[in-house]
Design a protein around this motif. Sequence first.
Motif, PDB file in Angstrom:
ATOM      1  N   ASP A 186       0.270  -3.577  -9.615  1.00 35.01           N
ATOM      2  CA  ASP A 186      -0.082  -3.726  -8.199  1.00 35.01           C
ATOM      3  C   ASP A 186      -1.275  -4.656  -8.029  1.00 35.01           C
ATOM      4  OD1 ASP A 186       1.931  -2.182  -7.268  1.00 35.01           O
ATOM      5  OD2 ASP A 186       0.739  -0.364  -6.983  1.00 35.01           O
ATOM      6  N   ARG A 193       3.148 -13.229 -10.073  1.00 36.32           N
ATOM      7  CA  ARG A 193       3.966 -14.072  -9.223  1.00 36.32           C
ATOM      8  C   ARG A 193       3.774 -15.550  -9.513  1.00 36.32           C
ATOM      9  NH1 ARG A 193       3.434 -10.912  -4.499  1.00 36.32           N
ATOM     10  NH2 ARG A 193       1.493 -11.993  -4.076  1.00 36.32           N
TER      11      ARG A 193
ATOM     12  N   ARG B  29       8.882  -4.457  -1.907  1.00 39.14           N
ATOM     13  CA  ARG B  29       8.052  -3.831  -2.930  1.00 39.14           C
ATOM     14  C   ARG B  29       7.110  -4.820  -3.595  1.00 39.14           C
ATOM     15  NH1 ARG B  29       4.722  -2.068  -4.953  1.00 39.14           N
ATOM     16  NH2 ARG B  29       4.436  -0.419  -6.484  1.00 39.14           N
ATOM     17  N   ASP B  30       7.507  -6.070  -3.692  1.00 34.83           N
ATOM     18  CA  ASP B  30       6.667  -7.031  -4.393  1.00 34.83           C
ATOM     19  C   ASP B  30       5.627  -7.674  -3.483  1.00 34.83           C
ATOM     20  OD1 ASP B  30       7.620  -6.576  -6.832  1.00 34.83           O
ATOM     21  OD2 ASP B  30       8.883  -8.359  -6.980  1.00 34.83           O
ATOM     22  N   SER B  31       5.192  -6.923  -2.512  1.00 33.39           N
ATOM     23  CA  SER B  31       4.195  -7.496  -1.627  1.00 33.39           C
ATOM     24  C   SER B  31       2.887  -6.715  -1.727  1.00 33.39           C
ATOM     25  CB  SER B  31       4.706  -7.449  -0.184  1.00 33.39           C
ATOM     26  OG  SER B  31       4.734  -6.106   0.243  1.00 33.39           O
ATOM     27  N   TYR B  32       1.861  -7.312  -1.214  1.00 32.17           N
ATOM     28  CA  TYR B  32       0.533  -6.705  -1.168  1.00 32.17           C
ATOM     29  C   TYR B  32       0.599  -5.349  -0.476  1.00 32.17           C
ATOM     30  CZ  TYR B  32      -4.439  -6.347   0.069  1.00 32.17           C
ATOM     31  OH  TYR B  32      -5.736  -5.936   0.219  1.00 32.17           O
ATOM     32  N   SER B  35       2.224  -2.375  -2.440  1.00 34.12           N
ATOM     33  CA  SER B  35       1.343  -1.866  -3.481  1.00 34.12           C
ATOM     34  C   SER B  35       0.193  -1.075  -2.878  1.00 34.12           C
ATOM     35  CB  SER B  35       0.768  -3.027  -4.285  1.00 34.12           C
ATOM     36  OG  SER B  35       1.795  -3.668  -4.970  1.00 34.12           O
ATOM     37  N   TYR B  90      -0.217 -12.611  -0.114  1.00 36.78           N
ATOM     38  CA  TYR B  90       0.387 -11.325   0.272  1.00 36.78           C
ATOM     39  C   TYR B  90       1.746 -11.090  -0.385  1.00 36.78           C
ATOM     40  CZ  TYR B  90      -3.097 -11.283   4.011  1.00 36.78           C
ATOM     41  OH  TYR B  90      -4.256 -11.292   4.711  1.00 36.78           O
ATOM     42  N   GLY B  91       2.237 -12.102  -1.068  1.00 34.25           N
ATOM     43  CA  GLY B  91       3.567 -11.948  -1.663  1.00 34.25           C
ATOM     44  C   GLY B  91       4.662 -12.083  -0.636  1.00 34.25           C
TER      45      GLY B  91
END
Lengths: 804, 444
Positions: A186, A193, B29-32, B35, B90-91
């Motif tokens: 996290d 990325r 799910r793969d964003s700020y 998490s 932020y993804g």
Amino acid sequence: MPQNLDPATPSLANAAICSIAASLIPEPKNIAFIEADVKVITANESETFEKFRNINLGINRTEIDIKFELEMSSQKKKNFQIEAFKHRVVVDPKYAEKTWKILEHAIHEIYNHNASGLSFEELYRNAYNMVLHKFGEKLYTGLVSTMTSHLKEIALSIEASQGALFLEELERKWTEHNKALQMIRDILMYMDRTFIPSTHKTPVHELGLNLWRDNIVHTIKIQTRLRDRLLELVQRERSGEVIDRGLMRNVIKMLMDLGSSVYQEDFEKPFLRLSADFYRGESQLFIESCDCGDYLKKAEKRLNEEIERVSHYLDAKSEVKITNVVEKEMIESQMTRLVHMENSGLVNMLMNDKYDDLGRMYNLFRRVPNGLSLIRDVMTSHIRETGKQLVTDPERLKDPVDFVQRLLDEKDKNDKIIHLAFNNDKMFQNALNSSFEHFINLNVRSPEFISLFVDDKLRKGLKGVSEEDVETVLDKVMMLFRYLQEKDVFEKYYKQHLAKRLLSNKSVSEDAERSLILKLKTECGYQFTSKLEGMFTDIKTSDDTMQGFYAAMGQELGDSPSLAVHILTTGSWPTQLTTTCNLPPEILTVCDKFKTYYLGTHNGRRLTWQTNMGSADIKATFNKGQKHELNVSTYQMCVLMLFNNGDGLSYTEIEQATEIPTLELKRCLQSLACVKGKNVLRKEPMGKDIGEDDTFFFNDKFASKFYKVKIGTVVAQKESEPEKQETRQRVEEDRKPQIEAAIVRIMKARRVLDHNNIVAEVTKQLQSRFLPNPVVIKKRIESLIEREFLERDKDDRKLYRYLA
Amino acid sequence: MAIQKDRVKFNVGGKIFETTATTLAIAGRDSYFASMFDENWDLQLNPSGDYFIDRNPDCFSILLDLLRTGELYIPPHVPEKLLYREALFYGLMGHVRTAKWGSFDGNRLQPLTSITGRAPGDGTAIRASPEGGCCVAHGSMVHIYDWMLSEQHPINLDYQRVNDACWVGPVDPTGLVISTCERLGRGQGGMGLFNTTTGELRHKFSVTHEGVVKSYTAGALSFNDSYNLFSSCKGRSNEYGIGVWDQNTGQQVDFFYEPPGWSLGDADKLQWLNGSNCLLVATLFPRKDNCYISLLDFRSKSMVWSWSDMWSPANGDDRRVRDAIAMEENGSICVVNEFEDLGFMDLRRESSSVRWSSRSRLMKGKMPDEPCYPKLALHEGQLFSSMNDCISVFCGSDWVLTSRLRRSFGGSICDFSIGGDRLFALHSEENVFDIWETPPPSIV
């Protein structure tokens, strides 16, 4: 505020937080604000805080340190801010080191379950900044080494766990590691990325799994222990203990998460090896102590247990592998022994109709190569053996109906086994059919017997039976018929039997007769049944003719004996050599009248009396005035009529008067004089057999409680030996033109063919009716050569040419 | 806390935003945000009841709007690059990328922008990347642009002339193969696979003839689905032909030697045909005096189809094939001459001849000062042809002209390329290229 500040540098932002955070602290000594304090320090990246940072990070954090910092920050709040901006803001050379320390600390805290004090926003931003400022490599290597050192610690604690707690500890640590890994990912998401794809490094989550694998699962102290422990639990479960399946599932799941190769190498392969050893031993043990049925039950149970085990805590892909092991060790290696087991093997099961055991054997053996073919082979030889006994047993040959009934029972029994236990498997059905075909044809009299069976059924057996049941019986007969190789022999007999039934009006149901003929027609074609159908037509037209005869000649006939004539088309009926006899004058008159009538209505026909096939009803008055109606054959009628004119006739006298053939006459006298209850004649001397010197008298004392007395002919239902020979001969005779026709057909098409090919082709063409003997075919070819249908090739004697 | 459960308050760089957890969940799910709200994190609210994020509030507002509506609206005062940077933080880059332009449709293209390079005009080739970026080959340099059209580190080929470039594809979005001319005496040249992010050379593809590694000039490039790389090769001792390499290992796996009287090593264009498992090789005027088009089957090592204009009677200069493209679905090859007349050949028949379509375009005598030869491209049933300063789009079974793309700057179009749902057109007179994209489908 100094104007030389670049708003894009992190200093200003951090300073702002610093002031906010600092202003939150009302009381420096309050322990509750330690966390807030940490925030101040970690957020700070300006040079001013350099001193604190060094102190903070150089010494292990203690409460005292923190308090010290708290005091400093609160006291110097205003001062240092201003001071900070007096200097030119340059990028801190130790910036990366400092930021990493924050993140490293966070990773430590996460692993120590102390994450509640961490700020996600701040850690994410720090990781982001490190990547942004090209410190991605440092961040990544730092992550690897920090995580590795934690995992080494974890490894120690797992190693230290005692006995049964080992797996539990491993599972607990694995869950914790997964949670920590998630949190670490996290905060390092930005690195995941951007930095990781562009440098082709392993993503964080995968990295965490790899490190766990290398530092925990694949360490010397854990790897073998883990494997042995898992295998031990499986073994204990196999021996009936209850184990913690949830724990097993979680640990196995861990191995699968680490990659299919880890699962395979660290668990699956040793598991399969161990299982093979175990089942090899167990199968040996069982085979020594159990009978076949019990063994199969145990094998089935083990197989199901393994399948269940896979569904509970193994990878689904393991199912095929472990079942293969069980199949190989428990079934394949023992199957020959099982099948041939004394008193409980396959033959025993078949004999005792053990459907459950057979079904189990089928289902288990189906799983291994050659399993079913083994069952099939044993079953085939068993059926052939019992069948052979059945058809060659001299006792059985005495009663044809029972003989056929036993064949049908045998067939039903095996059909039921295949249906109930073998899943109607085509392979077994074919094996059954070929076995029946094999042994039924071992007995040359099978065609005759089957026809006799039908005869019996159609005469009386089917009386009062529903239409559907009739069909069932007929279908079964047809099934046996299909197994026959000499279908023409059957046809011959069937024709005879049918003729008898029709002429003596003994057929129970015309529907049943026609239905069977229809079945024969679908099976063998029009040619096969056209004559049989012709017989039915003859009977029908005969009835009409008789009506016509009486209508036309009724008055003329007066009270002479009534006559019923069946006009049979020559060729359709199984006529024997015409054996005429001298009819009594009263009968002869009527017969002549009929002959005149018939020939008057039909041109160009010839009538021949078949006296051997007729019957007569005669009224007789005995001594005490007792009247009886006697049902006798034509021959018997002729004999009895002689006694109207005189008593005490010698054999020779009778023979001369009637001119009945010797064999028939003896038979007919025997039935008139020697059968108890039907002895309307008396013989001198007494005795069972008829001699040339015997004398016959009218039996005055004849008595019967019935008015109607049927005097049967002493004739075996079965054929006598010479008759059999005769039928056989006729069949052979009939085959000759068929074989010749086939040869000519083939040669006409091929023009030139060698001997072996002709034999093969002829056999192929004719096998739906009978199996021609190659020697007979050869004779037919020779005959055709003589008659100049064919010629031998001049160069190659084995080649034949067709002569148009 | 007086805040209702679903409501979330942010303090982004000092500005307060209020939204809902539901809206944030759209980020994935793969964003700020996912998490941040994960139960592992013991989130600390500020005393004012909000979460602090130390980022640009203007961009946050745009991105929050994107999550709320699925549409991207960038106000004029916000530079796109700034927004992209924030989205990356932020993804949300995937969301921005999807919202920004729609799937490719030649008839709905709109010009996005034009980008001017540093070097003078006369670029060699432009190639769209699968991600929506592109590369421009120029002399011995290859300039790389990502989908945000910011230039990356250029790849410098040490003064060797670049002939062609080719993106590896979705499996390796950063991989770019570059083919160059051989440099005499140094054993350099040939081809290399580069990582466009780092500029690092991953594989150098070498050619071996009879066990000896030889230097060569690599020309046109093409890939197939099984990770094979094809290139036309010219060696010094007449070792002409088509080389085949494994993209993953960099090893040469095959070489199709040029048969006598034919041309493969000089090819202008290679195209892999998936359906027939063949490679189209086209050598065109004016590289050679004649045009040679052939289909190679590498399994049987044979030329399964071929055509050359040396067989057909010369009918002046007006019908010289300048580019060719195979259209498997139609079973034909489309060719174009310098007046942008389209011609078609039947792929299923041997010794097919060109059937020119009679398009009455009054091109003759109206040629610009510096003409460029027409080029062809095919994308999902749409055929594109560049001519002078515009690109024509043809659709339907009989290839009707449906659209024209033209920008009046930079002179003739010397090359164009379609990829990543975008069309890139490179001009020859000035070093400038245009980007065309399809607007996203309307939400309403």
